[in-house]
Design a protein around this motif. Structure first.
Motif, PDB file in Angstrom:
ATOM      1  N   CYS A  25      15.714  36.232 -78.817  1.00  0.00           N
ATOM      2  CA  CYS A  25      16.691  36.729 -77.854  1.00  0.00           C
ATOM      3  C   CYS A  25      17.840  37.419 -78.580  1.00  0.00           C
ATOM      4  N   SER A  26      18.335  36.800 -79.648  1.00  0.00           N
ATOM      5  CA  SER A  26      19.450  37.366 -80.410  1.00  0.00           C
ATOM      6  C   SER A  26      19.081  38.717 -81.010  1.00  0.00           C
ATOM      7  N   ALA A  27      17.895  38.810 -81.578  1.00  0.00           N
ATOM      8  CA  ALA A  27      17.446  40.077 -82.164  1.00  0.00           C
ATOM      9  C   ALA A  27      17.380  41.162 -81.106  1.00  0.00           C
ATOM     10  N   ASP A  28      16.834  40.830 -79.953  1.00  0.00           N
ATOM     11  CA  ASP A  28      16.732  41.809 -78.868  1.00  0.00           C
ATOM     12  C   ASP A  28      18.114  42.258 -78.391  1.00  0.00           C
ATOM     13  N   LYS A  29      19.046  41.326 -78.278  1.00  0.00           N
ATOM     14  CA  LYS A  29      20.403  41.665 -77.832  1.00  0.00           C
ATOM     15  C   LYS A  29      21.121  42.532 -78.860  1.00  0.00           C
ATOM     16  N   VAL A  30      20.918  42.244 -80.141  1.00  0.00           N
ATOM     17  CA  VAL A  30      21.530  43.057 -81.188  1.00  0.00           C
ATOM     18  C   VAL A  30      20.978  44.481 -81.115  1.00  0.00           C
ATOM     19  N   LEU A  31      19.672  44.614 -80.928  1.00  0.00           N
ATOM     20  CA  LEU A  31      19.065  45.953 -80.817  1.00  0.00           C
ATOM     21  C   LEU A  31      19.582  46.705 -79.595  1.00  0.00           C
TER      22      LEU A  31
ATOM     23  N   SER B  50      23.701  50.502 -82.567  1.00  0.00           N
ATOM     24  CA  SER B  50      22.902  51.704 -82.836  1.00  0.00           C
ATOM     25  C   SER B  50      22.115  51.499 -84.128  1.00  0.00           C
ATOM     26  N   ALA B  51      21.147  52.344 -84.348  1.00  0.00           N
ATOM     27  CA  ALA B  51      20.379  52.289 -85.599  1.00  0.00           C
ATOM     28  C   ALA B  51      21.299  52.497 -86.800  1.00  0.00           C
ATOM     29  N   THR B  52      22.292  53.349 -86.640  1.00  0.00           N
ATOM     30  CA  THR B  52      23.242  53.600 -87.723  1.00  0.00           C
ATOM     31  C   THR B  52      24.038  52.339 -88.045  1.00  0.00           C
ATOM     32  N   ASP B  53      24.487  51.627 -86.998  1.00  0.00           N
ATOM     33  CA  ASP B  53      25.228  50.382 -87.214  1.00  0.00           C
ATOM     34  C   ASP B  53      24.354  49.336 -87.900  1.00  0.00           C
ATOM     35  N   ILE B  54      23.118  49.227 -87.458  1.00  0.00           N
ATOM     36  CA  ILE B  54      22.200  48.256 -88.056  1.00  0.00           C
ATOM     37  C   ILE B  54      21.943  48.613 -89.515  1.00  0.00           C
ATOM     38  N   ALA B  55      21.757  49.894 -89.797  1.00  0.00           N
ATOM     39  CA  ALA B  55      21.547  50.326 -91.180  1.00  0.00           C
ATOM     40  C   ALA B  55      22.752  49.977 -92.045  1.00  0.00           C
ATOM     41  N   LYS B  56      23.957  50.121 -91.498  1.00  0.00           N
ATOM     42  CA  LYS B  56      25.165  49.740 -92.239  1.00  0.00           C
ATOM     43  C   LYS B  56      25.149  48.254 -92.574  1.00  0.00           C
ATOM     44  N   LEU B  57      24.764  47.441 -91.598  1.00  0.00           N
ATOM     45  CA  LEU B  57      24.713  45.998 -91.819  1.00  0.00           C
ATOM     46  C   LEU B  57      23.642  45.614 -92.839  1.00  0.00           C
ATOM     47  N   MET B  58      22.538  46.364 -92.841  1.00  0.00           N
ATOM     48  CA  MET B  58      21.436  46.075 -93.749  1.00  0.00           C
ATOM     49  C   MET B  58      21.630  46.743 -95.102  1.00  0.00           C
ATOM     50  N   GLY B  59      22.666  47.568 -95.236  1.00  0.00           N
ATOM     51  CA  GLY B  59      22.884  48.369 -96.432  1.00  0.00           C
ATOM     52  C   GLY B  59      22.890  47.605 -97.737  1.00  0.00           C
ATOM     53  N   GLY B  60      23.336  46.361 -97.731  1.00  0.00           N
ATOM     54  CA  GLY B  60      23.295  45.561 -98.936  1.00  0.00           C
ATOM     55  C   GLY B  60      24.285  45.971-100.002  1.00  0.00           C
ATOM     56  N   ARG B  61      25.287  46.755 -99.651  1.00  0.00           N
ATOM     57  CA  ARG B  61      26.268  47.183-100.639  1.00  0.00           C
ATOM     58  C   ARG B  61      27.403  46.185-100.778  1.00  0.00           C
ATOM     59  N   GLY B  62      27.322  45.078-100.079  1.00  0.00           N
ATOM     60  CA  GLY B  62      28.383  44.103-100.119  1.00  0.00           C
ATOM     61  C   GLY B  62      29.537  44.457 -99.189  1.00  0.00           C
TER      62      GLY B  62
ATOM     63  N   LYS C  49      31.475  44.635 -95.889  1.00  0.00           N
ATOM     64  CA  LYS C  49      31.509  43.808 -94.690  1.00  0.00           C
ATOM     65  C   LYS C  49      32.284  44.544 -93.618  1.00  0.00           C
ATOM     66  N   ASP C  50      31.636  44.812 -92.524  1.00  0.00           N
ATOM     67  CA  ASP C  50      32.277  45.463 -91.399  1.00  0.00           C
ATOM     68  C   ASP C  50      32.467  44.382 -90.338  1.00  0.00           C
ATOM     69  N   SER C  51      33.679  43.861 -90.262  1.00  0.00           N
ATOM     70  CA  SER C  51      33.933  42.735 -89.375  1.00  0.00           C
ATOM     71  C   SER C  51      33.704  43.093 -87.903  1.00  0.00           C
ATOM     72  N   GLU C  52      33.954  44.345 -87.535  1.00  0.00           N
ATOM     73  CA  GLU C  52      33.726  44.753 -86.151  1.00  0.00           C
ATOM     74  C   GLU C  52      32.227  44.695 -85.816  1.00  0.00           C
ATOM     75  N   LEU C  53      31.394  45.193 -86.723  1.00  0.00           N
ATOM     76  CA  LEU C  53      29.944  45.147 -86.489  1.00  0.00           C
ATOM     77  C   LEU C  53      29.441  43.709 -86.508  1.00  0.00           C
ATOM     78  N   GLN C  54      29.938  42.925 -87.430  1.00  0.00           N
ATOM     79  CA  GLN C  54      29.521  41.525 -87.496  1.00  0.00           C
ATOM     80  C   GLN C  54      29.900  40.790 -86.215  1.00  0.00           C
ATOM     81  N   GLN C  55      31.073  41.101 -85.668  1.00  0.00           N
ATOM     82  CA  GLN C  55      31.498  40.465 -84.422  1.00  0.00           C
ATOM     83  C   GLN C  55      30.593  40.876 -83.273  1.00  0.00           C
ATOM     84  N   LYS C  56      30.138  42.133 -83.264  1.00  0.00           N
ATOM     85  CA  LYS C  56      29.201  42.581 -82.235  1.00  0.00           C
ATOM     86  C   LYS C  56      27.900  41.790 -82.308  1.00  0.00           C
ATOM     87  N   VAL C  57      27.443  41.500 -83.512  1.00  0.00           N
ATOM     88  CA  VAL C  57      26.224  40.707 -83.690  1.00  0.00           C
ATOM     89  C   VAL C  57      26.446  39.293 -83.150  1.00  0.00           C
TER      90      VAL C  57
END
Length: 105
Positions: free
Chosen positions: A61-67, A71-83, A85-93
């Motif tokens: 359910c959580s994965a579906d709600k996050v999708l 956006s794909a761009t936001d998800i890519a930022k979160l998955m970027g692995g550059r260390g 941290k985008d607190s706004e995106l994390q809060q959306k998750v």
């Protein structure tokens, strides 16, 4: 490093034709969803005493709600692995996942 390549491929494919965009979006969503669910289930503490079925339901359910929310761009930022941290995106998750708490009842 893999995430950077994945992100670069995402940008290139998103610039292509709409059929390719749709196919890429489906593949991207599927891969993200699968990885999100796997990591989510693994991160639930044993003390929570959730059945495997309930943990799977909540994480799916959580994965579906996050999708639905990001956006794909936001998800890519979160998955970027550059260390980064985008607190706004994390809060959306967190907010998206919170809507799935009813699956735990």
């Amino acid at each position: 490093m893999k995430s950077g390549i994945f992100l670069a491929a995402a940008v290139l494919l998103l610039a292509g034709c709409s059929e390719q965009k749709e196919q890429f979006q489906q593949e991207f969503n599927s891969k993200f969803r699968s990885e999100f669910i796997s990591q989510c289930v693994a991160s639930i503490p044993k003390q929570a005493r959730l059945s495997t079925e309930k943990a799977q339901q909540y994480c799916t359910c959580s994965a579906d709600k996050v999708l639905e929310t990001l956006s794909a761009t936001d998800i890519a930022k979160l998955m970027g692995g550059r260390g980064e941290k985008d607190s706004e995106l994390q809060q959306k998750v967190v907010d998206a996942a919170a809507t799935c708490m009813n699956t735990l009842k």
